[in-house]
Scaffold this active site. Structure first.
Site, mmCIF file in Angstrom:
data_model
loop_
_atom_site.group_PDB
_atom_site.id
_atom_site.type_symbol
_atom_site.label_atom_id
_atom_site.label_comp_id
_atom_site.label_asym_id
_atom_site.label_seq_id
_atom_site.Cartn_x
_atom_site.Cartn_y
_atom_site.Cartn_z
ATOM 1 N N LYS A 1 30.634 63.917 49.845
ATOM 2 C CA LYS A 1 32.061 64.131 49.578
ATOM 3 C C LYS A 1 32.625 65.256 50.453
ATOM 4 O O LYS A 1 31.867 65.996 51.092
ATOM 5 C CB LYS A 1 32.240 64.431 48.086
ATOM 6 C CG LYS A 1 31.865 63.235 47.178
ATOM 7 C CD LYS A 1 32.191 63.519 45.725
ATOM 8 C CE LYS A 1 31.858 62.317 44.834
ATOM 9 N NZ LYS A 1 32.246 62.551 43.422
ATOM 10 N N TYR B 1 38.420 54.161 43.862
ATOM 11 C CA TYR B 1 38.314 54.702 42.500
ATOM 12 C C TYR B 1 39.214 53.971 41.502
ATOM 13 O O TYR B 1 39.539 54.511 40.451
ATOM 14 C CB TYR B 1 38.599 56.202 42.498
ATOM 15 C CG TYR B 1 37.421 57.025 42.987
ATOM 16 C CD1 TYR B 1 36.224 57.051 42.263
ATOM 17 C CD2 TYR B 1 37.489 57.779 44.149
ATOM 18 C CE1 TYR B 1 35.131 57.796 42.683
ATOM 19 C CE2 TYR B 1 36.391 58.535 44.584
ATOM 20 C CZ TYR B 1 35.228 58.534 43.837
ATOM 21 O OH TYR B 1 34.145 59.272 44.252
ATOM 22 N N GLU C 1 30.448 48.311 46.673
ATOM 23 C CA GLU C 1 30.767 49.571 47.361
ATOM 24 C C GLU C 1 30.185 49.601 48.774
ATOM 25 O O GLU C 1 30.802 50.156 49.688
ATOM 26 C CB GLU C 1 30.256 50.753 46.538
ATOM 27 C CG GLU C 1 31.022 50.915 45.224
ATOM 28 C CD GLU C 1 30.545 52.072 44.363
ATOM 29 O OE1 GLU C 1 31.101 52.277 43.276
ATOM 30 O OE2 GLU C 1 29.602 52.790 44.796
ATOM 31 N N ASN D 1 31.809 67.660 43.446
ATOM 32 C CA ASN D 1 30.397 67.556 43.075
ATOM 33 C C ASN D 1 29.522 66.921 44.144
ATOM 34 O O ASN D 1 28.520 66.272 43.853
ATOM 35 C CB ASN D 1 30.254 66.873 41.709
ATOM 36 C CG ASN D 1 30.803 65.466 41.705
ATOM 37 O OD1 ASN D 1 31.268 64.975 42.730
ATOM 38 N ND2 ASN D 1 30.741 64.803 40.569
ATOM 39 N N HIS E 1 28.519 61.120 45.786
ATOM 40 C CA HIS E 1 28.739 59.938 44.942
ATOM 41 C C HIS E 1 27.522 59.030 45.056
ATOM 42 O O HIS E 1 26.934 58.909 46.125
ATOM 43 C CB HIS E 1 29.972 59.167 45.433
ATOM 44 C CG HIS E 1 30.040 57.759 44.903
ATOM 45 N ND1 HIS E 1 30.622 57.445 43.706
ATOM 46 C CD2 HIS E 1 29.571 56.590 45.408
ATOM 47 C CE1 HIS E 1 30.516 56.128 43.487
ATOM 48 N NE2 HIS E 1 29.881 55.592 44.518
HETATM 49 P P1 ATP Z 1 30.414 59.343 41.238
HETATM 50 O O1 ATP Z 1 31.133 58.083 40.811
HETATM 51 O O2 ATP Z 1 31.203 60.170 42.222
HETATM 52 O O3 ATP Z 1 29.000 59.077 41.680
HETATM 53 P P2 ATP Z 1 29.823 59.925 38.512
HETATM 54 O O4 ATP Z 1 29.492 58.469 38.411
HETATM 55 O O5 ATP Z 1 28.785 60.930 38.116
HETATM 56 O O6 ATP Z 1 30.275 60.297 39.977
HETATM 57 P P3 ATP Z 1 32.391 59.260 37.352
HETATM 58 O O7 ATP Z 1 32.602 59.326 35.888
HETATM 59 O O8 ATP Z 1 32.236 57.935 38.017
HETATM 60 O O9 ATP Z 1 31.145 60.228 37.697
HETATM 61 O O10 ATP Z 1 33.587 60.061 38.035
HETATM 62 C C1 ATP Z 1 33.888 59.878 39.406
HETATM 63 C C2 ATP Z 1 34.213 61.215 40.012
HETATM 64 O O11 ATP Z 1 35.436 61.706 39.440
HETATM 65 C C3 ATP Z 1 33.198 62.337 39.724
HETATM 66 O O12 ATP Z 1 32.094 62.332 40.581
HETATM 67 C C4 ATP Z 1 34.059 63.557 39.946
HETATM 68 O O13 ATP Z 1 34.248 63.844 41.346
HETATM 69 C C5 ATP Z 1 35.389 63.126 39.335
HETATM 70 N N1 ATP Z 1 35.461 63.486 37.920
HETATM 71 C C6 ATP Z 1 34.802 62.904 36.880
HETATM 72 N N2 ATP Z 1 35.114 63.466 35.709
HETATM 73 C C7 ATP Z 1 36.007 64.439 35.995
HETATM 74 C C8 ATP Z 1 36.727 65.403 35.219
HETATM 75 N N3 ATP Z 1 36.584 65.458 33.899
HETATM 76 N N4 ATP Z 1 37.557 66.251 35.882
HETATM 77 C C9 ATP Z 1 37.715 66.189 37.224
HETATM 78 N N5 ATP Z 1 37.075 65.308 38.021
HETATM 79 C C10 ATP Z 1 36.228 64.454 37.422
HETATM 80 MG MG MG Z 2 30.801 56.943 39.104
#
Ligand code: ATP
Ligand code: MG
Length: 139
Positions: free
Chosen positions: A9, A49, A126, A112, A115
């Site tokens: 990211k 997203y 994806e 974070n 992804h």
């Molecule tokens: P990713 O899809 O990026 O691998 P993930 O599957 O662990 O991460 P998801 O629930 O799919 O988490 O959320 C997608 C992304 O949205 C997260 O990686 C993070 O960057 C952002 N995100 C998720 N929850 C929050 C939150 N509560 N506040 C801000 N950003 C968030």
């Molecule tokens: Mg995710």
């Protein structure tokens, strides 16, 4: 063997953690099948997203993901999807286990670092979002 999509990211790329994360993924047995550096447009980030459209963090997430270059990766290994999720750690770095990529390199639940696809079906979609069929033919 199976495949998954990872994205380094904008925070990861900006903080100079690309090389360390690529080395970590190779140590975990992932082959890098395809890789590019690019900047997402707002429309591309919204489309990627789309599943999160109704979530309160959607607009902020789109802004974050378009804020700098990213590095999408096609990764291959046994059990690629669950293994990458384990190596990444929890979404929130405060909850991530020691030694995971998010514990090591993530600053917040949004910034974070990486992804990873969350199911084999989503991995297939994806991978196609970022890479052409030609790029996904293993060398
Ligand atoms: P990713 O899809 O990026 O691998 P993930 O599957 O662990 O991460 P998801 O629930 O799919 O988490 O959320 C997608 C992304 O949205 C997260 O990686 C993070 O960057 C952002 N995100 C998720 N929850 C929050 C939150 N509560 N506040 C801000 N950003 C968030
Ligand atoms: Mg995710």
């Amino acid at each position: 063997m199976s495949r998954t999509l990872a994205i380094l990211k904008p925070d990861c790329v900006r903080d100079g953690n690309t090389g360390k994360i690529l080395a970590h993924l190779e140590r975990e047995g992932f082959e890098i099948v395809a890789l590019r550096k690019m900047r997402l447009s707002t429309d591309q980030a919204k489309a990627f997203y789309e599943v999160h459209r109704e979530r309160p963090f959607y607009d902020s997430l789109v802004e974050f993901m378009t804020g700098g270059p990213i590095i999408p990766l096609a990764l291959e290994r046994e059990d690629a999807v669950p293994h990458l999720r384990r190596v990444m750690g929890a979404t929130n770095p405060e909850e991530a286990e020691g030694g995971t990529l998010r514990k090591l390199y993530a600053a917040s639940i949004e910034s974070n670092a990486i992804h990873g696809s969350d199911s084999p079906d989503n991995a297939r979609d994806e991978l196609r979002f970022f890479f052409s069929r030609a790029e996904l033919i293993a060398s």
